[in-house]
Design a protein around this motif. Structure first.
Motif, PDB file in Angstrom:
ATOM      1  N   LEU A 141      49.354  48.400  40.841  1.00  0.00           N
ATOM      2  CA  LEU A 141      48.508  48.937  42.330  1.00  0.00           C
ATOM      3  C   LEU A 141      46.527  48.736  42.636  1.00  0.00           C
ATOM      4  CD1 LEU A 141      50.401  52.066  42.764  1.00  0.00           C
ATOM      5  CD2 LEU A 141      50.779  49.256  43.631  1.00  0.00           C
ATOM      6  N   VAL A 142      46.299  48.750  41.226  1.00  0.00           N
ATOM      7  CA  VAL A 142      45.547  48.713  41.750  1.00  0.00           C
ATOM      8  C   VAL A 142      44.297  47.210  41.199  1.00  0.00           C
ATOM      9  CG1 VAL A 142      42.719  49.561  40.666  1.00  0.00           C
ATOM     10  CG2 VAL A 142      44.732  50.894  40.843  1.00  0.00           C
ATOM     11  N   PHE A 143      44.875  46.625  40.074  1.00  0.00           N
ATOM     12  CA  PHE A 143      43.736  44.846  40.013  1.00  0.00           C
ATOM     13  C   PHE A 143      45.383  44.198  41.076  1.00  0.00           C
ATOM     14  CE2 PHE A 143      45.300  46.410  35.529  1.00  0.00           C
ATOM     15  CZ  PHE A 143      43.925  47.129  35.442  1.00  0.00           C
ATOM     16  N   THR A 144      46.067  44.940  41.770  1.00  0.00           N
ATOM     17  CA  THR A 144      46.154  43.017  42.392  1.00  0.00           C
ATOM     18  C   THR A 144      45.298  43.316  43.596  1.00  0.00           C
ATOM     19  OG1 THR A 144      47.464  44.848  44.018  1.00  0.00           O
ATOM     20  CG2 THR A 144      49.499  43.075  42.603  1.00  0.00           C
ATOM     21  N   GLY A 145      44.115  44.458  44.285  1.00  0.00           N
ATOM     22  CA  GLY A 145      44.157  44.048  44.848  1.00  0.00           C
ATOM     23  C   GLY A 145      42.602  43.278  44.822  1.00  0.00           C
ATOM     24  N   PHE A 146      41.936  43.640  43.055  1.00  0.00           N
ATOM     25  CA  PHE A 146      40.587  42.675  42.867  1.00  0.00           C
ATOM     26  C   PHE A 146      41.474  41.355  42.024  1.00  0.00           C
ATOM     27  CE2 PHE A 146      40.135  46.850  41.465  1.00  0.00           C
ATOM     28  CZ  PHE A 146      38.895  47.059  41.534  1.00  0.00           C
ATOM     29  N   ILE A 147      42.415  40.928  42.155  1.00  0.00           N
ATOM     30  CA  ILE A 147      42.692  39.238  42.049  1.00  0.00           C
ATOM     31  C   ILE A 147      43.230  38.924  43.804  1.00  0.00           C
ATOM     32  CG2 ILE A 147      44.628  37.902  41.425  1.00  0.00           C
ATOM     33  CD1 ILE A 147      45.501  40.338  38.887  1.00  0.00           C
ATOM     34  N   LYS A 148      43.859  39.629  44.343  1.00  0.00           N
ATOM     35  CA  LYS A 148      43.630  38.843  45.451  1.00  0.00           C
ATOM     36  C   LYS A 148      42.128  38.387  46.436  1.00  0.00           C
ATOM     37  CE  LYS A 148      46.091  39.305  49.833  1.00  0.00           C
ATOM     38  NZ  LYS A 148      46.925  39.993  50.926  1.00  0.00           N
ATOM     39  N   LYS A 149      41.816  39.654  45.884  1.00  0.00           N
ATOM     40  CA  LYS A 149      39.964  39.113  46.528  1.00  0.00           C
ATOM     41  C   LYS A 149      39.436  37.657  45.793  1.00  0.00           C
ATOM     42  CE  LYS A 149      35.530  41.603  46.049  1.00  0.00           C
ATOM     43  NZ  LYS A 149      34.610  41.444  45.082  1.00  0.00           N
ATOM     44  N   ASP A 150      39.620  37.671  44.866  1.00  0.00           N
ATOM     45  CA  ASP A 150      39.213  36.762  44.031  1.00  0.00           C
ATOM     46  C   ASP A 150      39.936  35.565  44.100  1.00  0.00           C
ATOM     47  OD1 ASP A 150      37.289  38.543  41.901  1.00  0.00           O
ATOM     48  OD2 ASP A 150      37.949  38.482  40.452  1.00  0.00           O
TER      49      ASP A 150
END
Length: 178
Positions: A153-162
Motif C-alpha cells: 500500500l505504501v510502496f505502490t505510491g513511490f513506484i507510481k511516482k517514479d
C-alpha cells in the motif's frame, strides 16, 4: 503499572488490526501510468525498446551516477538483459530482461537482489493515437506475500511516482529529437 498494561494491550491491538487488514489487501498488484508523446508510434517504440536508453530517462538508473551496468544480448530484442550493481539502496543490485516483444509491447522480468530479494515483471505499451501522437504506458506487476502485502500500500505510491517521472523524462527526450 496500569499505564504499561494499557500501552501493551494497545500495541498488541494495533498489530492484530494490521495483520487483519493484510488479510484483505491483495498480494498481487499492478501499477499503470500513461502519457502522450508527440511522436509517431514507431519512433517511440524504437526508443523505449532499447534497454540502454533507460540511462537517459529512468530515475532508478540516474539516482546513482556510479551504478555499474552490464548489458548482455542484443539490445532491443528478446533476451537482452541489463544487470546493475549500486551501493545506493535506492538502486541496489538486480537485473531486467526482455522476455517478450510485439510491435507495440515489451515485457520484462525484473530480478532484485538488494536491498531486498524479489522477482517482478513489467511492460511498456506503445499505442498510436494518430500519425504523430503515441500513448506510452508503463506497467509494473508486483507480488508480496502476507503480511508484507500490507507494505505494498505504501510502496505502490513511490513506484507510481517514479514511473510517472520515467515517462515524463522519456517524453521530454523523444520530443526534443528532430
Amino acid at each position: 503499572m496500569k499505564a504499561l498494561k494499557f500501552i501493551g494491550i494497545g500495541i498488541v491491538g494495533i498489530i492484530a488490526l494490521l495483520l487483519i487488514i493484510a488479510m484483505i489487501v491483495p498480494k498481487d498488484y499492478t501499477i499503470s501510468v500513461s502519457t502522450t508523446v508527440n511522436k509517431p508510434q514507431a519512433v517511440v517504440f524504437d526508443y523505449v525498446k532499447m534497454i540502454k536508453n533507460q540511462e537517459h530517462y529512468s530515475v532508478w538508473v540516474m539516482k546513482d551516477p556510479n551504478v555499474k551496468i552490464e548489458y548482455t544480448g542484443i539490445d532491443g530484442t528478446v533476451g537482452a538483459k541489463s544487470s546493475w550493481v549500486s551501493l545506493d539502496d535506492n538502486v541496489g543490485v538486480g537485473s531486467q530482461q526482455i522476455t517478450k516483444m510485439t510491435d507495440s509491447r515489451i515485457d520484462v522480468d525484473i530480478h532484485f537482489e538488494k536491498p531486498m530479494k524479489g522477482d517482478d515483471s513489467g511492460a511498456t505499451i506503445v499505442e498510436a493515437i494518430s500519425d504523430n501522437k503515441t500513448k506510452l504506458t508503463s506497467e509494473f506487476y508486483g507480488h508480496a506475500d502476507y503480511p508484507m502485502n500490507l507494505m505494498s500500500l505504501v510502496f505502490t505510491g513511490f513506484i507510481k511516482k517514479d514511473i510517472a517521472q520515467n515517462l515524463a523524462n522519456a517524453k521530454k527526450n523523444l520530443e526534443s529529437q528532430p
